[in-house]
Design a protein around this motif. Sequence first.
Motif, PDB file in Angstrom:
ATOM      1  N   LEU A  15      -9.455 -14.025 -55.723  1.00  0.00           N
ATOM      2  CA  LEU A  15     -10.167 -14.176 -57.002  1.00  0.00           C
ATOM      3  C   LEU A  15     -10.965 -12.909 -57.308  1.00  0.00           C
ATOM      4  N   VAL A  25     -12.521 -15.807 -65.017  1.00  0.00           N
ATOM      5  CA  VAL A  25     -12.462 -15.833 -63.545  1.00  0.00           C
ATOM      6  C   VAL A  25     -13.856 -16.097 -62.986  1.00  0.00           C
ATOM      7  N   ILE A  82      -9.917 -23.732 -60.716  1.00  0.00           N
ATOM      8  CA  ILE A  82      -9.090 -22.588 -60.334  1.00  0.00           C
ATOM      9  C   ILE A  82      -7.645 -22.796 -60.820  1.00  0.00           C
TER      10      ILE A  82
END
Lengths: 174, 509
Positions: B246, B279, B313
């Motif tokens: 990530l 994100v 996610i």
Amino acid sequence: MRKTLFRSIIQAPVTEAPPPADAAALAELAASVDAAALRRLGRSLAIREVDAGSCNGCELEIHALNNAFYDLERFGIRFVASPRHADVLLVTGPVTWNMREGLERTYAATPAPKWVVAVGDCGFDGGIFAGSYAVAGGVSAVVPVDLHIRGCPPTPTQLLRGLLALLNAAGQDR
Amino acid sequence: MEMTAFDAITNGRTADPDHRPWPRFSVDEGTWAKTADALRDGECCLLGYWGERERVNLALGTPNLSAICVLSLENVDRVFPSLAAAFPPAARLERTIREMNGLLAAGAADSRPWLNHGRWPQVPEASAPSALDPHDKYTFLPVEGESLHQIPVGPVHAGIIEPGHFRFTANGETVVRLEERLGYVHKGIEGLMAGAPLAKAAQLAGRVSGDSTVAYALAFARAVEAATETVVPERAHWLRALMAELERIANHLGDIGAICNDAAFAIMLAHCGILREQVLRATATTFGHRLMMDRIIPGGVACDLNGDGRAAIEALVARIRRKFPELVELYDNTTSLQDRTVATGILRPALAQRFACGGVIGRASGRTVDARRHPGYPPYDQLAFDVPSLIEGDVNARVWIRIREVEQSLALIEQILSRLPEGAIATDIRARAEAGAAHTEGLSLVEGFRGDILVWVRLRADGTVDRCHPRDPSWFQWPLLEAAIEGNIVADFPLCNKSFNCSYSGHDL
């Protein structure tokens, strides 16, 4: 490519409603900011960002203020390339001894009226780096600070609330 | 099979029993000289180089990192033989060893100070030379020629970036030499770590370079776990990799946008900025911190993945999978943008190899090394991924490597989510006091978004940190920026610099 550009025109903006100005920041500013001087600038603030020793985490979140979600410019606040053009110095990091002169000279190059906003826990008092042979301390150890925005790093929303408080200080009579 | 230079240096030696997982050997000056030759001839690569009070350590690898070791010159009495005399990539590290540890590399061509600007009230170690006079002028390399002029830039730059000084010498618009001067954000992190309890040292490691906080926390944790032979629960390995990928995606998205913005193509920055923000919002939902600071700790991870986090996610990956290809197409089909990035700021593969330059920069210049693969660490040995590489070495190649790595990281995240093992997320760091060793030493190599991060640590019997050395990938990338900009126009420097995106804080420490 044209499709992407076209969609950018017709799409609704992702920009979000602004958060309320930070009450604690307003209180800190009331004590230190000359509202009359700030009012002269209208609702427009030019910011010069100075990294005086940060780990670059604060820079990432300051950058985020310019993205479409926070869109700092809609409030009349913008980042400028020179301290000569700035009303506000947004200073990050513990101030390292190696950056101390750079910060002092940037402050001296900024025309009055001017304000200093210290960003992050390190900008407050050196944070986790306090006590090192290479660190002079928080921002206020080197230049006078009008507002502290704490956090490691502060989120864009926290930064925005602090900066809006600075802007709102212009509208207050004292 | 023919004996490699690495074998010739290490064969038959007895390793220090308290150094893990790779061996550490004490060597004499003869072997030191042989090592310098092997580095010069490209038979080994330099992974790290740091000093202590009376010791100089060198982390050495084979060119593809199939084997790694640490060599130590012990009982150094103020002077030791320079590696940089034969192998210039070691030069800035030797200048730093002199300032930090008071040990002088004899025979080095460049003995100027590096991180020490003559402003510290005290010096890092008692044995170090006294502080420099702040009024001593730093001497930049001489340049001669009739039509040359110099442009000094920084330390305070025009953008929202970290401080450093660039001294350009230009002939008209063309850069004939760039010389960097760094060290402005030196915070004395190694000094703060010495004597610190593990938890404090881990926090410091996570703030060596804030954009790589996950990778640094991981590298520090792995070094500590190696030193103490701590076995981390399987689920923790997988969650660590989830965070690391990530972080990689967030940084690459930011860089792709910013590089295009430096070529005045702002729409890429706007769209990449939206994806990057998404994100960070997903990581805040999942791990409670946008940059995931302090979420990896020695022994495991500090927070688990719950149902909400998993959903956040999964939604994020789906969104990037939908939006990112349009941006890639936009980049690929905009000739005015490629006119700026293609053939700009070329880093020759031979130089990337020589400096063991890692990360995007190395892989865009044909050096395919990726620490997730070699030396490798869990759970990547159980995951399928490619290490993209190109040979062109220009800004365009560095953009494309980032694009391909975003795609690889998305695929890795999907694999991690679908196969995440159950179980504990952390274990206690094994106390080593009962083992009888006064000190234990650990080394780790972790692939951050910028390249391989090395952390070496020595722990005391009570579990506190005696000495820690984090080495940022930028040490072997900053010098190459000087080479890549040569012959380009001054106006292309921001583009080249952003395509490198070296860390100032990680380098300055």
